[in-house]
Design a protein around this motif. Structure first.
Motif, PDB file in Angstrom:
ATOM      1  N   UNK A  33     -17.656  99.932 119.733  1.00  8.93           N
ATOM      2  CA  UNK A  33     -17.819 101.327 120.117  1.00  8.93           C
ATOM      3  C   UNK A  33     -18.565 102.026 118.995  1.00  8.93           C
ATOM      4  N   UNK A  34     -19.477 102.906 119.364  1.00  7.25           N
ATOM      5  CA  UNK A  34     -20.263 103.625 118.367  1.00  7.25           C
ATOM      6  C   UNK A  34     -19.503 104.874 117.919  1.00  7.25           C
ATOM      7  N   UNK A  35     -20.025 105.522 116.873  1.00  2.00           N
ATOM      8  CA  UNK A  35     -19.407 106.756 116.387  1.00  2.00           C
ATOM      9  C   UNK A  35     -19.496 107.885 117.413  1.00  2.00           C
ATOM     10  N   UNK A  36     -20.295 107.695 118.455  1.00  2.00           N
ATOM     11  CA  UNK A  36     -20.377 108.687 119.528  1.00  2.00           C
ATOM     12  C   UNK A  36     -19.538 108.269 120.742  1.00  2.00           C
ATOM     13  N   UNK A  37     -18.782 107.169 120.602  1.00  2.00           N
ATOM     14  CA  UNK A  37     -17.873 106.733 121.661  1.00  2.00           C
ATOM     15  C   UNK A  37     -18.503 105.892 122.750  1.00  2.00           C
ATOM     16  N   UNK A  97     -21.061  95.259 110.963  1.00  2.00           N
ATOM     17  CA  UNK A  97     -21.087  96.527 111.685  1.00  2.00           C
ATOM     18  C   UNK A  97     -22.311  97.373 111.333  1.00  2.00           C
ATOM     19  N   UNK A  98     -22.696  97.387 110.058  1.00  2.00           N
ATOM     20  CA  UNK A  98     -23.862  98.179 109.652  1.00  2.00           C
ATOM     21  C   UNK A  98     -25.134  97.643 110.302  1.00  2.00           C
ATOM     22  N   UNK A  99     -25.302  96.318 110.300  1.00  2.00           N
ATOM     23  CA  UNK A  99     -26.483  95.711 110.918  1.00  2.00           C
ATOM     24  C   UNK A  99     -26.510  95.970 112.424  1.00  2.00           C
ATOM     25  N   UNK A 100     -25.322  95.933 113.056  1.00  2.00           N
ATOM     26  CA  UNK A 100     -25.246  96.185 114.499  1.00  2.00           C
ATOM     27  C   UNK A 100     -25.651  97.627 114.805  1.00  2.00           C
ATOM     28  N   UNK A 101     -25.132  98.588 114.041  1.00  2.41           N
ATOM     29  CA  UNK A 101     -25.485  99.995 114.255  1.00  2.41           C
ATOM     30  C   UNK A 101     -26.984 100.195 114.048  1.00  2.41           C
ATOM     31  N   UNK A 102     -27.518  99.554 113.018  1.00  6.40           N
ATOM     32  CA  UNK A 102     -28.950  99.676 112.718  1.00  6.40           C
ATOM     33  C   UNK A 102     -29.784  99.074 113.861  1.00  6.40           C
ATOM     34  N   UNK A 103     -29.363  97.915 114.381  1.00  8.40           N
ATOM     35  CA  UNK A 103     -30.090  97.259 115.480  1.00  8.40           C
ATOM     36  C   UNK A 103     -30.085  98.131 116.728  1.00  8.40           C
ATOM     37  N   UNK A 104     -28.959  98.737 117.048  1.00  6.13           N
ATOM     38  CA  UNK A 104     -28.879  99.604 118.227  1.00  6.13           C
ATOM     39  C   UNK A 104     -29.792 100.818 118.067  1.00  6.13           C
ATOM     40  N   UNK A 105     -29.797 101.412 116.880  1.00  4.90           N
ATOM     41  CA  UNK A 105     -30.632 102.593 116.619  1.00  4.90           C
ATOM     42  C   UNK A 105     -32.109 102.236 116.551  1.00  4.90           C
ATOM     43  N   UNK A 134     -29.234 102.953 121.399  1.00  9.36           N
ATOM     44  CA  UNK A 134     -28.221 103.992 121.222  1.00  9.36           C
ATOM     45  C   UNK A 134     -28.438 104.630 119.854  1.00  9.36           C
ATOM     46  N   UNK A 135     -28.247 105.916 119.766  1.00 12.72           N
ATOM     47  CA  UNK A 135     -28.324 106.587 118.469  1.00 12.72           C
ATOM     48  C   UNK A 135     -26.932 106.540 117.852  1.00 12.72           C
ATOM     49  N   UNK A 136     -26.795 105.830 116.750  1.00 12.85           N
ATOM     50  CA  UNK A 136     -25.494 105.754 116.095  1.00 12.85           C
ATOM     51  C   UNK A 136     -25.671 105.402 114.619  1.00 12.85           C
ATOM     52  N   UNK A 137     -24.666 105.794 113.855  1.00 15.18           N
ATOM     53  CA  UNK A 137     -24.670 105.470 112.433  1.00 15.18           C
ATOM     54  C   UNK A 137     -23.655 104.366 112.120  1.00 15.18           C
ATOM     55  N   UNK A 138     -22.591 104.311 112.943  1.00 11.48           N
ATOM     56  CA  UNK A 138     -21.517 103.347 112.701  1.00 11.48           C
ATOM     57  C   UNK A 138     -21.048 102.735 114.012  1.00 11.48           C
ATOM     58  N   UNK A 139     -20.521 101.513 113.910  1.00 12.12           N
ATOM     59  CA  UNK A 139     -19.823 100.904 115.046  1.00 12.12           C
ATOM     60  C   UNK A 139     -18.528 100.285 114.535  1.00 12.12           C
TER      61      UNK A 139
END
Length: 162
Positions: A51-55, A70-78, A83-88
């Motif tokens: 789940x992203x920081x935006x739910x 988690x950081x690499x996953x958030x970066x890949x999504x963004x 998805x726009x996110x900083x954290x997962x």
């Protein structure tokens, strides 16, 4: 027949099914699959829902012997404008089961009730075929990683710990 197998048939994917007797005491479902099917762990991929920081939920597909970064996953999504996110972080198990229609340990990336943004670890591209859950414990689908990515509109990226 699971929704994953139905989708593989509908899309005419080049897939093979592999069944084994699941041990309910197995510590890791993915490593159990690799061991029982006598295949290298780097060819067996687990499906994790985060789940992203935006739910918003997203799917990570990575080798069973690796840990999701988690950081690499958030970066890949963004980076891929998925998805726009900083954290997962790992999603709530009950929410995973409701959203995907699968039980934990049997979550397939194919045939989920709701299509989620998906990232496949880049190492999959080094394999001619990979194994993912067929939608229940003890069932794996072997297929080319490119077909999996195309079917899911997924992106390849480095999402594991080094």
């Amino acid at each position: 027949m699971t929704p994953a197998i139905k989708l593989a048939k509908q899309r005419h994917l080049d897939y093979k099914l592999h069944e084994y007797t699941h041990d309910s005491n197995a510590a890791s479902f993915g490593l159990e699959a690799a061991e029982k099917l006598a295949i290298a762990a780097e060819r067996v991929f687990k499906t994790l829902v985060v789940t992203t920081d935006t739910g918003v939920l997203a799917v990570a597909i990575l080798p069973v012997d690796k840990t999701l970064n988690f950081k690499k996953m958030a970066k890949a999504l963004s980076a891929h404008k998925m998805l726009a996110c900083k954290k997962v972080q790992m999603a709530d198990p009950k929410q995973v089961e409701r959203t995907t229609g699968y039980v934990l340990g049997g979550v397939s990336p194919l045939g989920q009730k709701k299509r989620l943004s998906t990232v496949i670890n880049a190492s999959a591209q080094e394999q001619s075929t990979i194994y993912v859950s067929g939608g229940r414990r003890g069932l794996e689908i072997e297929l080319p990683p490119e077909q999996l990515a195309t079917t899911l509109a997924a992106r390849f990226a480095d999402i594991v710990d080094d």
